[in-house]
Design a protein around this motif. Structure first.
Motif, PDB file in Angstrom:
ATOM      1  N   TYR A  78      38.052  30.626  35.135  1.00 37.90           N
ATOM      2  CA  TYR A  78      39.119  31.600  34.866  1.00 37.90           C
ATOM      3  C   TYR A  78      39.348  31.755  33.365  1.00 37.90           C
ATOM      4  O   TYR A  78      39.401  32.884  32.840  1.00 37.90           O
ATOM      5  N   PHE A  91      41.080  36.754  36.906  1.00 39.74           N
ATOM      6  CA  PHE A  91      41.593  36.624  38.273  1.00 39.74           C
ATOM      7  C   PHE A  91      40.475  36.814  39.299  1.00 39.74           C
ATOM      8  O   PHE A  91      40.357  36.052  40.261  1.00 39.74           O
ATOM      9  N   SER A  94      38.223  33.856  39.698  1.00 37.56           N
ATOM     10  CA  SER A  94      38.932  32.795  40.411  1.00 37.56           C
ATOM     11  C   SER A  94      39.001  33.103  41.903  1.00 37.56           C
ATOM     12  O   SER A  94      38.839  32.217  42.749  1.00 37.56           O
ATOM     13  N   TRP A  95      39.238  34.353  42.221  1.00 35.13           N
ATOM     14  CA  TRP A  95      39.323  34.796  43.617  1.00 35.13           C
ATOM     15  C   TRP A  95      37.973  34.624  44.322  1.00 35.13           C
ATOM     16  O   TRP A  95      37.902  34.102  45.434  1.00 35.13           O
ATOM     17  N   ASN A  97      35.510  32.638  43.479  1.00 33.96           N
ATOM     18  CA  ASN A  97      35.192  31.215  43.553  1.00 33.96           C
ATOM     19  C   ASN A  97      35.936  30.549  44.700  1.00 33.96           C
ATOM     20  O   ASN A  97      35.366  29.738  45.445  1.00 33.96           O
ATOM     21  N   TRP A  98      37.200  30.895  44.875  1.00 32.78           N
ATOM     22  CA  TRP A  98      38.014  30.277  45.928  1.00 32.78           C
ATOM     23  C   TRP A  98      37.569  30.724  47.321  1.00 32.78           C
ATOM     24  O   TRP A  98      37.396  29.909  48.219  1.00 32.78           O
ATOM     25  N   THR A  99      37.367  32.032  47.503  1.00 35.84           N
ATOM     26  CA  THR A  99      36.981  32.527  48.828  1.00 35.84           C
ATOM     27  C   THR A  99      35.618  31.983  49.261  1.00 35.84           C
ATOM     28  O   THR A  99      35.396  31.722  50.445  1.00 35.84           O
ATOM     29  N   PRO A 312      39.173  24.842  42.866  1.00 31.45           N
ATOM     30  CA  PRO A 312      39.364  26.296  42.989  1.00 31.45           C
ATOM     31  C   PRO A 312      40.823  26.686  43.176  1.00 31.45           C
ATOM     32  O   PRO A 312      41.264  27.720  42.677  1.00 31.45           O
ATOM     33  N   LEU A 316      42.852  29.240  40.792  1.00 35.88           N
ATOM     34  CA  LEU A 316      43.356  30.515  41.290  1.00 35.88           C
ATOM     35  C   LEU A 316      44.882  30.569  41.294  1.00 35.88           C
ATOM     36  O   LEU A 316      45.484  31.495  40.759  1.00 35.88           O
ATOM     37  N   VAL A 320      46.160  31.497  37.083  1.00 35.99           N
ATOM     38  CA  VAL A 320      46.178  32.947  36.873  1.00 35.99           C
ATOM     39  C   VAL A 320      47.580  33.442  36.533  1.00 35.99           C
ATOM     40  O   VAL A 320      48.559  32.716  36.654  1.00 35.99           O
ATOM     41  N   THR A 330      52.346  29.350  43.692  1.00 36.09           N
ATOM     42  CA  THR A 330      51.868  29.016  42.350  1.00 36.09           C
ATOM     43  C   THR A 330      52.638  27.854  41.725  1.00 36.09           C
ATOM     44  O   THR A 330      52.211  27.315  40.703  1.00 36.09           O
ATOM     45  N   GLY A 458      40.139  41.395  46.595  1.00 35.97           N
ATOM     46  CA  GLY A 458      40.546  40.869  45.292  1.00 35.97           C
ATOM     47  C   GLY A 458      41.040  41.968  44.374  1.00 35.97           C
ATOM     48  O   GLY A 458      42.072  41.827  43.696  1.00 35.97           O
TER      49      GLY A 458
END
Length: 476
Positions: A78, A91, A94-95, A97-99, A312, A316, A320, A330, A458
């Motif tokens: 990120y 963002f 990060s999105w 990578n996480w999904t 991740p 995320l 972010v 968050t 995303g």
């Protein structure tokens, strides 16, 4: 309470970082996955590991090491992409990578349960879908809780986990060589230029993306920079040490497993344990040995999952821009981990585990999840390497404590090569591998359609954030 906090806040040193990187980068399961004839490369995996170690793994790890040393802040991918392109692309990486990790967890949990079943002496349970699903759910929730305690606490699991993965791999290598070249057992494979040349078919093309996915992850520990003793010095060094260990284990492990078993008898989910059982029997070693090895591999999976649960999520939801997600997701705890986001992730993974239970067998589940993960997991690397190229071009005089190359143009050309390799991997991972046209259409819709859904969703989340807040970003 103060004592507890002191325990959690322990800093991460160089060898902690090495172990964490090995946990993130090395997965013994990929040795079997790559060398299996079905959904794999067979003997062609051996030169494939060597090639992609030099054209993807090593330069990618060095690029991550440079970025981590130059921008030593929590956030990893990120922070680096945001530095080059701004908040939106930060963002999105990060999105993505996480999904991608949502599917990775489920495939890795399947592999974990296979090893647990061997540890308790009940290998037949590895094929029991209900057993695999229920135990996966229980373990993932427990590990999610552990990850909320911070990496100063969880490094115990990643350190032990690194040994749990590397020791069985070393045993596989040593025992395979001893069995064939000391005790004179017939090698299961014949190594010639012809047999080592990867077959140019759709299965091989798809397997190449899995090899690349297995060699990814050097950016993971950069999400814990603020918990490290000396990140500018230790992180690049730890990545380089771990990269050397991992590359050697993958190449030698692939040779060893094919010395013990022919590629046609290697299965993705159980190949390592079957190979070790076979060679142990040929050397007169009892079944107790495979239970210990399976237990060690299980520990390695525990360590890797904890690391990937926290990293991740922290990137995320914890890094972010404020307002993209609800404040309750968050908000971070005293260990800088967004706890409610971790538990939201556990709910999503639980739903995926319940849904995939409809597939016909555990090995089918495992192969489908690994292939889906390999496709989506490579997207963030496009943004990563593009960001590196832009930062090198636009900030040639930036102070870089560690550098891929002192020559700016050389660094850019290397990054451009790796970027092309990633794009190639994504294209190859979508190769149609099903036996009929109908099955291939469904497969492609799932693979490509799923990836498009992730990318579009995303972008929609970002647009909704801009609409609600009126956020305006300065051009980079």
């Amino acid at each position: 309470m103060k004592e507890k906090t002191g325990l959690i806040k322990r800093k991460i040193g160089l060898w902690d970082l090495v172990f964490m990187n090995v946990s993130a980068l090395f997965g013994i399961r990929w040795i079997a996955k790559s060398t299996a004839s079905s959904f794999g490369l067979g003997l062609g995996a051996i030169p494939t590991w060597i090639v992609f170690t030099f054209v993807f793994f090593v330069p990618g790890a060095l690029i991550c090491a440079e970025l981590a040393a130059t921008y030593p802040r929590d956030g990893g991918l990120y922070e680096w992409v945001k530095e080059a392109y701004g908040e939106k692309q930060g963002f999105l990486v990060s999105w993505l990578n996480w999904t991608a990790k949502l599917f990775w967890y489920t495939s890795f949990l399947t592999f974990l349960i296979v090893n647990i079943s061997y540890t308790i002496g009940r290998p037949e349970l590895a094929s029991n879908k209900m057993f695999v699903m229920i135990l996966s759910l229980i373990i993932f929730w427990i590990l999610s809780y552990i990850s909320t305690r911070g990496m100063g606490f969880a490094k115990l699991f990643t350190n032990i986990g690194a040994l749990g993965s590397t020791v069985p791999a070393v045993l596989l290598i040593v025992m395979g060589i001893v069995s064939v070249y000391v005790f004179g057992n017939e090698p299961a494979s014949v190594y010639t230029v012809k047999t080592l040349t990867p077959k140019l078919n759709m299965d091989s093309f798809a397997a190449i993306s899995s090899v690349m996915f297995a060699l990814s992850g050097a950016e993971t520990t950069a999400n814990f920079v603020t918990e490290m003793d000396n990140p500018k010095k230790d992180l690049p060094k730890a990545i380089l040490i771990a990269a050397s260990l991992v590359a050697g284990l993958y190449v030698l492990g692939s040779i060893a497993i094919t010395l013990i078993l022919p590629a046609s008898k290697i299965t993705a989910s159980q190949g390592i344990l079957v190979a070790l059982s076979t060679v142990a029997a040929s050397l007169g070693i009892g079944t107790w040995f495979i239970k210990i090895v399976a237990f060690g591999i299980s520990l390695s999976v525990f360590g890797a999952i904890i690391l990937y649960i926290a990293s991740p999520i922290k990137m995320l939801f914890g890094s972010v821009h404020k307002g993209i997600f609800s404040a309750k997701f968050t908000k971070v705890n005293e260990n800088n981990i967004p706890v409610k986001a971790v538990y939201l992730q556990a709910i999503i993974v639980s739903v995926i585990l319940l849904a995939i239970n409809l597939l016909p067998s555990v090995d089918t589940i495992y192969n489908v999840l690994v292939t889906m993960t390999a496709l989506t997991a490579l997207f963030p690397y496009i943004l990563l390497f593009a960001a590196y190229i832009k930062l090198r071009k636009t900030r040639p005089n930036e102070v870089r404590p560690y550098e891929l190359s002192k020559n700016n143009n050389t660094s850019i050309r290397i990054a451009q090569m790796v970027l092309v390799v990633v794009v190639l991997g994504i294209v190859l991972s979508a190769a149609p591998v099903m036996p009929s046209l109908k099955e291939n259409i469904i497969y492609e819709v799932q693979m490509i359609g799923g990836a498009l859904v992730v990318i579009v969703s995303g972008n929609m989340i970002w647009k909704n954030f801009v609409r609600k807040t009126g956020f305006k970003e300065e051009k980079k």
